[in-house]
Write a protein that holds these residues in place. Structure first.
Motif, short mmCIF file in Angstrom:
data_model
loop_
_atom_site.label_atom_id
_atom_site.label_comp_id
_atom_site.label_asym_id
_atom_site.label_seq_id
_atom_site.Cartn_x
_atom_site.Cartn_y
_atom_site.Cartn_z
N GLN A 150 -4.27 -3.54 14.59
CA GLN A 150 -5.22 -3.18 13.54
C GLN A 150 -4.99 -3.96 12.25
O GLN A 150 -5.90 -4.07 11.42
N GLY A 151 -3.79 -4.53 12.10
CA GLY A 151 -3.54 -5.39 10.95
C GLY A 151 -2.46 -4.87 10.02
O GLY A 151 -1.94 -3.76 10.18
N ASN A 152 -2.14 -5.68 9.00
CA ASN A 152 -1.10 -5.36 8.03
C ASN A 152 -1.38 -4.03 7.34
O ASN A 152 -2.45 -3.83 6.76
N GLU A 153 -0.41 -3.13 7.38
CA GLU A 153 -0.61 -1.78 6.87
C GLU A 153 -0.84 -1.78 5.35
O GLU A 153 -1.69 -1.05 4.83
N LYS A 154 -0.04 -2.58 4.64
CA LYS A 154 -0.18 -2.62 3.18
C LYS A 154 -1.54 -3.14 2.77
O LYS A 154 -2.20 -2.59 1.89
N LEU A 155 -2.00 -4.21 3.42
CA LEU A 155 -3.31 -4.78 3.10
C LEU A 155 -4.42 -3.77 3.39
O LEU A 155 -5.33 -3.59 2.57
N ARG A 156 -4.33 -3.10 4.54
CA ARG A 156 -5.37 -2.12 4.88
C ARG A 156 -5.37 -0.96 3.89
O ARG A 156 -6.43 -0.45 3.50
N ARG A 157 -4.20 -0.54 3.46
CA ARG A 157 -4.10 0.55 2.49
C ARG A 157 -4.73 0.16 1.17
O ARG A 157 -5.45 0.96 0.55
N MET A 158 -4.50 -1.07 0.72
CA MET A 158 -5.05 -1.52 -0.56
C MET A 158 -6.57 -1.72 -0.48
O MET A 158 -7.29 -1.42 -1.44
N VAL A 159 -7.07 -2.24 0.64
CA VAL A 159 -8.52 -2.39 0.80
C VAL A 159 -9.19 -1.02 0.78
O VAL A 159 -10.23 -0.82 0.15
N ALA A 160 -8.56 -0.06 1.46
CA ALA A 160 -9.10 1.31 1.46
C ALA A 160 -9.08 1.91 0.06
O ALA A 160 -10.06 2.54 -0.38
N ALA A 161 -7.99 1.71 -0.67
CA ALA A 161 -7.89 2.25 -2.03
C ALA A 161 -8.96 1.64 -2.93
O ALA A 161 -9.58 2.35 -3.75
N ARG A 162 -9.22 0.35 -2.79
CA ARG A 162 -10.21 -0.32 -3.63
C ARG A 162 -11.64 0.08 -3.27
O ARG A 162 -12.55 -0.13 -4.06
#
Length: 470
Positions: A150-162
């Motif tokens: 599914q991809g890099n967890e940190k990147l996915r978390r930041m995209v979701a937050a934004r």
């Protein structure tokens, strides 16, 4: 340092008042001496402020009268016509012209008005390099391992937050990372389309999307599109029975830079959901808004999971990093399967580094400066075009993004202009590459993501002269 800060602050405040209509066209500004007295700055600093505002085409000097708010360049020129493509699906790709334009991408001796990405001079390169080094240190085995599918967890978390910035309310688990936005769009089409399906797009449309559709064996239905408001809703409703999939770039698309109103976004999402027609949304340019707020997306109004929302940092932060993502809604399992088949994993270090950059808040600081530069560039381009391009030229009024659409009088063939400009080391994107139909031969797209210099201004003036000679 303090003087430089004060200079920038005063110039920025006056520019802000002009752009927001507090100071209107024709209003007289304080004299140089008065500005000096009001702000406690030297005469030379006050003169420099007016010179900067003049360079942005926001003010003009009148001999023995002082400085006045000038009419913005875009107000001196009419809008391009709304597109009127044929109401049939066609696939006549201008391969040779597209290949010629994009083969220039690495030619640094050319002035690349043709390539729609921000110049490296406008990007935080030093900070990005530090994040790459930090990611190498922090990741297990130096980032040599595969990421989760599914991809890099940190990147996915930041995209979701934004996503809260545009009413998305996404969760980390809603996001799948990709190798740039074009990879995200390709995965979406592989997941929801089959050869022979009809894909509805804006007209004009980014050439890469057109090529992608044709390569998948899809029929392309180009929708009538207004340069300010986007697809024409009456035409969209009438053409609905012909559509199997819809792909739109509703926020500042290239080449028009239009912004689709929220009511239209909501209606498009609702209509397509009722007919179970997937909507692929390319939101690559959404962070490049000229207005005060980040616009909503079609995904903001998606209740059924029918919108596959795609994004990337390719147009805002690092084109070559190929960092993108998709929130595919109810099509998540199909997208994961396609990603497993096609790529399995992104570049671990790069995605970790971009995730870190988003986490630190540096991205928002960078975006603020980049948006300011792009808006100033638009005004500068418009001023030059109004004064140096052929009479009868029309330009778009982008509300964000990286593109300016120029429509010349009908007799000017921009494929010929492209060849003439190349001889002067200028590369442009002829309008014909943004369609599969016989249209836009008298149009070009210009990238406004280049640093404004005397040389760039001269090249733009030179381009206008070449067009006048045609």
């Amino acid at each position: 340092m303090k003087k430089a800060f004060l200079y920038n602050e005063i110039a920025g405040n006056i520019a802000h008042q002009i752009r927001n209509g507090v100071l209107k066209t024709g209003d007289r500004l304080p004299s140089v001496r008065m500005l000096s007295t009001q702000h406690g700055i030297g005469i030379n600093t006050a003169k420099r402020i007016f010179l900067e505002l003049e360079a942005q085409s926001l003010v003009e000097s009148k001999p023995k009268s002082g400085y006045f708010v000038s009419m913005p360049g875009y107000m001196k020129l009419p809008l391009p016509e709304a597109s009127r493509p044929l109401a049939i699906a066609k696939s006549a790709e201008p391969d040779q012209l597209i290949n010629s334009v994009y083969s220039n991408i690495a030619h640094k001796e050319l002035t690349l008005f043709s390539i729609g990405v921000p110049s490296g001079d406008l990007l935080p390169l030093a900070k990005l390099k530090k994040e790459i080094v930090a990611a190498t240190r922090e990741l297990k085995d130096g980032g040599t391992e595969y990421e989760p599918l599914q991809g890099n967890e940190k990147l996915r978390r930041m995209v979701a937050a934004r996503s809260l910035n545009w009413g998305g309310r996404l969760k980390e688990s809603d996001i799948i990372t990709t190798n740039g936005c074009m990879n995200a769009l390709a995965l979406c089409l592989m997941a929801v389309a089959k050869p022979g399906d009809t894909l509805a797009l804006e007209s004009p449309c980014y050439p890469g999307i057109l090529q992608l559709a044709v390569s998948f064996g899809l029929k392309v239905l180009e929708l009538p599109t207004h340069p300010v408001t986007g697809i024409e809703m009456d035409a969209f409703r009438k053409l609905l029975p012909k559509i199997d999939i819809c792909l739109l770039v509703p926020n500042f698309n290239t080449p028009l830079g239009y912004y689709m109103h929220d009511t239209h976004k909501k209606e498009v999402v609702s209509i397509l959901a009722q007919h179970n027609i997937p909507l692929i949304e390319d939101d690559t340019y959404g962070d490049l808004h000229f207005g005060a707020e980040r616009p909503k997306c079609c995904k903001s109004f998606d209740k059924e999971g029918n919108v596959l929302w795609c994004g990337a940092v390719s147009k805002t932060l690092a084109p070559g990093y190929r960092v993108g993502w998709v929130a595919p809604g109810k099509y998540k399992e199909q997208i994961l399967r396609m990603k497993f088949i096609q790529s399995l994993s992104a570049t671990t270090i790069i995605h970790e580094a971009v995730g870190n950059f988003l986490l630190t808040g540096r991205y928002d600081n960078h975006l603020r400066q980049l948006r300011k530069t792009l808006q100033e560039n638009y005004n500068r381009y418009a001023h030059v075009i109004a004064n140096h391009f052929p009479q009868g030229t029309k330009i778009s009024q982008p509300q964000g993004g990286l593109s300016l659409w120029v429509e010349f009088p009908k007799q000017i063939d921009t494929a010929e202009l492209y060849n003439d400009a190349l001889k002067k080391r200028i590369s442009i994107a002829p309008g014909r590459i943004f369609t599969l139909q016989d249209q836009f031969q008298n149009c070009i797209r210009l990238c406004i993501g280049l640093p404004w210099t005397d040389s760039l201004c001269s090249k733009l003036q030179q381009l206008g002269k070449l067009a006048c000679n045609l």
